[in-house]
Design a protein around this motif. Structure first.
Motif, PDB file in Angstrom:
ATOM      1  N   ILE A 177      21.740  48.487  37.354  1.00 16.66           N
ATOM      2  CA  ILE A 177      22.757  48.180  36.397  1.00 16.66           C
ATOM      3  C   ILE A 177      24.063  47.439  36.999  1.00 16.66           C
ATOM      4  CG2 ILE A 177      23.947  48.928  34.435  1.00 16.66           C
ATOM      5  CD1 ILE A 177      20.970  49.088  34.043  1.00 16.66           C
ATOM      6  N   GLN A 178      24.690  46.249  36.716  1.00 17.51           N
ATOM      7  CA  GLN A 178      25.762  45.719  36.712  1.00 17.51           C
ATOM      8  C   GLN A 178      26.922  45.577  35.841  1.00 17.51           C
ATOM      9  OE1 GLN A 178      25.258  42.605  39.856  1.00 17.51           O
ATOM     10  NE2 GLN A 178      23.021  42.569  39.814  1.00 17.51           N
ATOM     11  N   VAL A 179      28.025  46.121  36.006  1.00 16.62           N
ATOM     12  CA  VAL A 179      28.920  45.955  35.221  1.00 16.62           C
ATOM     13  C   VAL A 179      30.252  45.430  35.739  1.00 16.62           C
ATOM     14  CG1 VAL A 179      30.736  47.322  33.798  1.00 16.62           C
ATOM     15  CG2 VAL A 179      28.337  48.334  34.135  1.00 16.62           C
ATOM     16  N   TYR A 180      30.699  44.206  35.325  1.00 15.57           N
ATOM     17  CA  TYR A 180      31.749  43.118  35.790  1.00 15.57           C
ATOM     18  C   TYR A 180      32.732  43.480  34.815  1.00 15.57           C
ATOM     19  CZ  TYR A 180      34.515  39.315  37.300  1.00 15.57           C
ATOM     20  OH  TYR A 180      35.616  38.542  37.742  1.00 15.57           O
ATOM     21  N   VAL A 181      34.121  43.970  35.321  1.00 13.86           N
ATOM     22  CA  VAL A 181      35.271  44.115  34.593  1.00 13.86           C
ATOM     23  C   VAL A 181      36.302  42.938  35.004  1.00 13.86           C
ATOM     24  CG1 VAL A 181      37.092  45.596  33.762  1.00 13.86           C
ATOM     25  CG2 VAL A 181      34.750  46.571  34.288  1.00 13.86           C
ATOM     26  N   GLU A 182      36.529  42.213  33.883  1.00  9.38           N
ATOM     27  CA  GLU A 182      37.476  41.020  34.203  1.00  9.38           C
ATOM     28  C   GLU A 182      38.980  41.382  34.405  1.00  9.38           C
ATOM     29  OE1 GLU A 182      38.353  38.396  35.916  1.00  9.38           O
ATOM     30  OE2 GLU A 182      36.882  36.965  34.707  1.00  9.38           O
ATOM     31  N   SER A 183      39.697  40.755  35.296  1.00 14.77           N
ATOM     32  CA  SER A 183      41.066  41.216  35.440  1.00 14.77           C
ATOM     33  C   SER A 183      41.850  41.191  34.307  1.00 14.77           C
ATOM     34  CB  SER A 183      41.553  40.655  36.783  1.00 14.77           C
ATOM     35  OG  SER A 183      43.002  40.919  36.838  1.00 14.77           O
ATOM     36  N   ILE A 184      42.789  42.072  33.869  1.00 10.54           N
ATOM     37  CA  ILE A 184      43.600  41.815  32.802  1.00 10.54           C
ATOM     38  C   ILE A 184      44.615  40.399  32.604  1.00 10.54           C
ATOM     39  CG2 ILE A 184      45.657  43.147  33.680  1.00 10.54           C
ATOM     40  CD1 ILE A 184      45.732  44.413  30.912  1.00 10.54           C
ATOM     41  N   CYS A 185      44.617  40.081  33.981  1.00 11.56           N
ATOM     42  CA  CYS A 185      45.257  38.756  34.025  1.00 11.56           C
ATOM     43  C   CYS A 185      44.701  37.659  33.480  1.00 11.56           C
ATOM     44  CB  CYS A 185      46.037  38.536  35.393  1.00 11.56           C
ATOM     45  SG  CYS A 185      44.850  38.314  36.512  1.00 11.56           S
TER      46      CYS A 185
END
Length: 225
Positions: A177-185
């Motif tokens: 399972i792959q979870v990518y969290v984009e930066s808040i910027c």
């Protein structure tokens, strides 16, 4: 002039691909069916991809909200990123002290280093070759570790590692399972890594509701890091 240059590129790419598949073959032969096994004791083996420029600080904030079930934690950093290495050690030491664990820190986490895919301000053309070189290390590492979850938030190093996890699933070795969290910027558009991960990650998490509307496959959970 163009023909020799193109020939050089072709030979280089062919050599890199040949070395990659040779390394993969060695890993696969040593693994056998081992990669199909699930983690024991209800634990989730998580591969965490750290990176410079604030990526490591953000991913550590994400990890601080996870339970002890996410263990062991296998960190991957670029070989030139000494600061991330120190941040991880500091986080794990503080985590051990807070939770009063009886086992040593080395048993709950490990740090691996691989060549960086793309240096800051490196041209996209040369980054193709550096990414391929990084892939030579990323694929064997992911296949050997066989994580249950890959967690990342944007460093270029995540691309070959996540692609390796995707290939493991395609080959039927293990569903990573792959979870990518984009930066808040990232407010108006995804980063280059985010745009690539958008096509094969299981979950794309954005931290701005307006960004989720542009990329409907993504999920908005508020400000999480």
């Amino acid at each position: 002039m163009a023909a020799p240059y193109l020939l050089y590129i072709f030979v280089t790419l062919f050599a890199l691909i040949l070395v990659l598949f040779t390394r993969l073959l060695v890993v696969l032969l040593s693994l056998g069916k081992q990669s199909k096994c699930t983690n024991h004791n209800g634990k989730i083996k998580v591969l965490v991809i750290a990176g410079s420029g604030g990526h490591t600080s953000e991913v550590i904030r994400l990890l601080s909200g996870l339970s002890d079930s996410y263990a062991p934690r296998i960190y991957v950093v670029a070989d030139t990123d000494k600061m991330s290495h120190e941040k991880i050690k500091k986080f794990e030491d503080s985590k051990k002290n807070i939770e009063s664990r009886s086992k040593s820190v080395s048993e709950s986490y490990i740090i691996h280093s691989i060549p960086r895919s793309r240096e800051v301000r490196q041209s996209y053309i040369t980054s193709v070759f550096s990414t391929l070189y990084s892939t030579l290390y990323a694929f064997p590492l992911v296949f050997k570790v066989a994580p249950d979850l890959i967690l990342c938030n944007g460093p270029g190093t995540c691309i070959p590692l996540c692609f390796a996890g995707f290939i493991m699933r395609i080959l039927g070795l293990k569903k990573v399972i792959q979870v990518y969290v984009e930066s808040i910027c990232r407010v108006q558009h995804l980063s280059l890594s985010g745009k690539l991960m958008y096509h094969f990650a299981d979950h794309i998490i954005v931290q701005w509701e307006s960004l989720q509307k542009i990329y409907p496959k993504s999920k908005y959970l508020g400000k999480i890091c």
